[in-house]
Scaffold this motif. Structure first.
Motif, PDB file in Angstrom:
ATOM      1  N   VAL A 122       1.013  -1.202   0.128  1.00  0.00           N
ATOM      2  CA  VAL A 122       0.086   0.158   0.018  1.00  0.00           C
ATOM      3  C   VAL A 122       0.931   1.174   0.145  1.00  0.00           C
ATOM      4  O   VAL A 122       1.880   1.194   0.532  1.00  0.00           O
ATOM      5  CB  VAL A 122      -0.981  -0.055   1.354  1.00  0.00           C
ATOM      6  N   GLN A 123       0.214   2.151  -0.843  1.00  0.00           N
ATOM      7  CA  GLN A 123       1.284   3.685  -0.807  1.00  0.00           C
ATOM      8  C   GLN A 123       0.162   4.594  -0.744  1.00  0.00           C
ATOM      9  O   GLN A 123      -0.992   4.708  -1.089  1.00  0.00           O
ATOM     10  CB  GLN A 123       1.738   3.617  -2.123  1.00  0.00           C
ATOM     11  N   LYS A 124       0.673   5.784   0.234  1.00  0.00           N
ATOM     12  CA  LYS A 124       0.020   7.005   0.426  1.00  0.00           C
ATOM     13  C   LYS A 124       0.847   7.754   0.099  1.00  0.00           C
ATOM     14  O   LYS A 124       1.725   8.309   0.744  1.00  0.00           O
ATOM     15  CB  LYS A 124      -0.532   6.759   1.920  1.00  0.00           C
ATOM     16  N   LEU A 125       0.114   8.623  -0.897  1.00  0.00           N
ATOM     17  CA  LEU A 125       1.079   9.798  -1.179  1.00  0.00           C
ATOM     18  C   LEU A 125       0.264  11.053  -1.015  1.00  0.00           C
ATOM     19  O   LEU A 125      -0.105  11.401   0.206  1.00  0.00           O
ATOM     20  CB  LEU A 125       1.491   9.939  -2.745  1.00  0.00           C
ATOM     21  N   ASP A 126      -0.327  11.729  -1.938  1.00  0.00           N
ATOM     22  CA  ASP A 126      -1.058  12.914  -1.632  1.00  0.00           C
ATOM     23  C   ASP A 126      -2.635  12.190  -1.894  1.00  0.00           C
ATOM     24  O   ASP A 126      -3.143  11.607  -2.716  1.00  0.00           O
ATOM     25  CB  ASP A 126      -1.142  13.894  -2.907  1.00  0.00           C
ATOM     26  N   GLY A 127      -3.469  12.160  -0.801  1.00  0.00           N
ATOM     27  CA  GLY A 127      -4.801  11.773  -0.697  1.00  0.00           C
ATOM     28  C   GLY A 127      -5.004  10.419  -0.187  1.00  0.00           C
ATOM     29  O   GLY A 127      -4.121  10.019   0.920  1.00  0.00           O
ATOM     30  N   GLU A 128      -5.834   9.507  -0.893  1.00  0.00           N
ATOM     31  CA  GLU A 128      -6.217   8.197  -0.386  1.00  0.00           C
ATOM     32  C   GLU A 128      -5.244   7.207  -0.363  1.00  0.00           C
ATOM     33  O   GLU A 128      -4.410   7.180  -1.691  1.00  0.00           O
ATOM     34  CB  GLU A 128      -7.200   7.781  -0.894  1.00  0.00           C
ATOM     35  N   PRO A 129      -4.908   6.199   0.306  1.00  0.00           N
ATOM     36  CA  PRO A 129      -4.036   5.166   0.047  1.00  0.00           C
ATOM     37  C   PRO A 129      -4.530   4.312  -1.069  1.00  0.00           C
ATOM     38  O   PRO A 129      -5.640   4.356  -1.401  1.00  0.00           O
ATOM     39  CB  PRO A 129      -3.936   4.370   1.345  1.00  0.00           C
ATOM     40  N   LYS A 130      -3.477   3.591  -1.849  1.00  0.00           N
ATOM     41  CA  LYS A 130      -3.854   2.766  -2.891  1.00  0.00           C
ATOM     42  C   LYS A 130      -2.857   1.493  -2.842  1.00  0.00           C
ATOM     43  O   LYS A 130      -1.775   1.418  -2.386  1.00  0.00           O
ATOM     44  CB  LYS A 130      -3.542   3.440  -4.344  1.00  0.00           C
ATOM     45  N   VAL A 131      -3.659   0.236  -3.257  1.00  0.00           N
ATOM     46  CA  VAL A 131      -2.848  -0.986  -3.497  1.00  0.00           C
ATOM     47  C   VAL A 131      -2.103  -1.066  -4.690  1.00  0.00           C
ATOM     48  O   VAL A 131      -2.526  -0.641  -5.803  1.00  0.00           O
ATOM     49  CB  VAL A 131      -3.838  -2.160  -3.465  1.00  0.00           C
ATOM     50  N   PHE A 132      -0.741  -1.127  -4.380  1.00  0.00           N
ATOM     51  CA  PHE A 132       0.088  -1.194  -5.829  1.00  0.00           C
ATOM     52  C   PHE A 132       0.721  -2.437  -5.940  1.00  0.00           C
ATOM     53  O   PHE A 132       1.599  -2.728  -6.801  1.00  0.00           O
ATOM     54  CB  PHE A 132       1.220  -0.201  -5.517  1.00  0.00           C
ATOM     55  N   GLY A 133       0.482  -3.414  -5.167  1.00  0.00           N
ATOM     56  CA  GLY A 133       0.674  -4.762  -5.282  1.00  0.00           C
ATOM     57  C   GLY A 133       0.272  -5.822  -4.179  1.00  0.00           C
ATOM     58  O   GLY A 133      -0.330  -5.237  -3.269  1.00  0.00           O
ATOM     59  N   TRP A 134       0.347  -7.037  -4.419  1.00  0.00           N
ATOM     60  CA  TRP A 134       0.110  -8.138  -3.651  1.00  0.00           C
ATOM     61  C   TRP A 134       0.692  -9.452  -3.798  1.00  0.00           C
ATOM     62  O   TRP A 134       1.120  -9.603  -4.856  1.00  0.00           O
ATOM     63  CB  TRP A 134      -1.519  -8.382  -3.376  1.00  0.00           C
TER      64      TRP A 134
END
Length: 143
Positions: free
Chosen positions: A116-128
């Motif tokens: 999970v990555q959180k930059l500007d705004g909401e966190p996003k899944v970038f892998g699993w």
């Protein structure tokens, strides 16, 4: 735990179950993921983009889950391992419930590890990273 990451997985669970009911909102699904991602399992490692091809694959995946009797996906636990101020590994313990002909529903527990990555705004899944889903389904007589 980073509250926004927990909310991400609350949304993930909700969107997954909505899709299992046949109400797939690809804008909601796509919003869970970064623009690009990686996936690893015993079948290999794949990279992809959050694009029309991904949306088509997800729609087909939800249809397959419905076809094999998947009724519900429930998160039992989320444990976060921070990497830095913007990245985590979310160790997510799931329970999947399957309807079976002339038998009681079957619940199967499994884990998936999400990046999970959180930059500007909401966190996003970038892998699993996941286990061998097909072997687990065969072991329990689902497929």
């Amino acid at each position: 735990m980073e509250p926004s990451v927990r909310k991400l997985f609350d949304r993930y669970e909700s969107v997954f179950n909505q899709s299992l009911r046949g109400d797939v909102d690809m804008d909601e699904v796509a919003a869970l993921y970064a623009s690009e991602f990686i996936a690893a399992s015993p079948a290999g490692v794949r990279a992809g983009k959050n694009d029309d091809q991904f949306e088509q694959a997800m729609t087909q995946g939800y249809a397959r889950y419905r076809a094999i009797g998947t009724k519900e996906m429930r998160i039992r636990n989320v444990h976060l391992s921070p990497i830095d101020d913007h990245h985590w590994v979310a160790h997510v313990a799931w329970t999947a419930t399957y309807a079976r002909k002339d038998q009681p529903d079957l619940a199967i527990d499994f884990d998936v590890h999400y990046f999970v990555q959180k930059l500007d705004g909401e966190p996003k899944v970038f892998g699993w990273v996941s286990g061998d889903e097909q072997a687990l389904l065969r072991e329990h007589g689902i497929v």
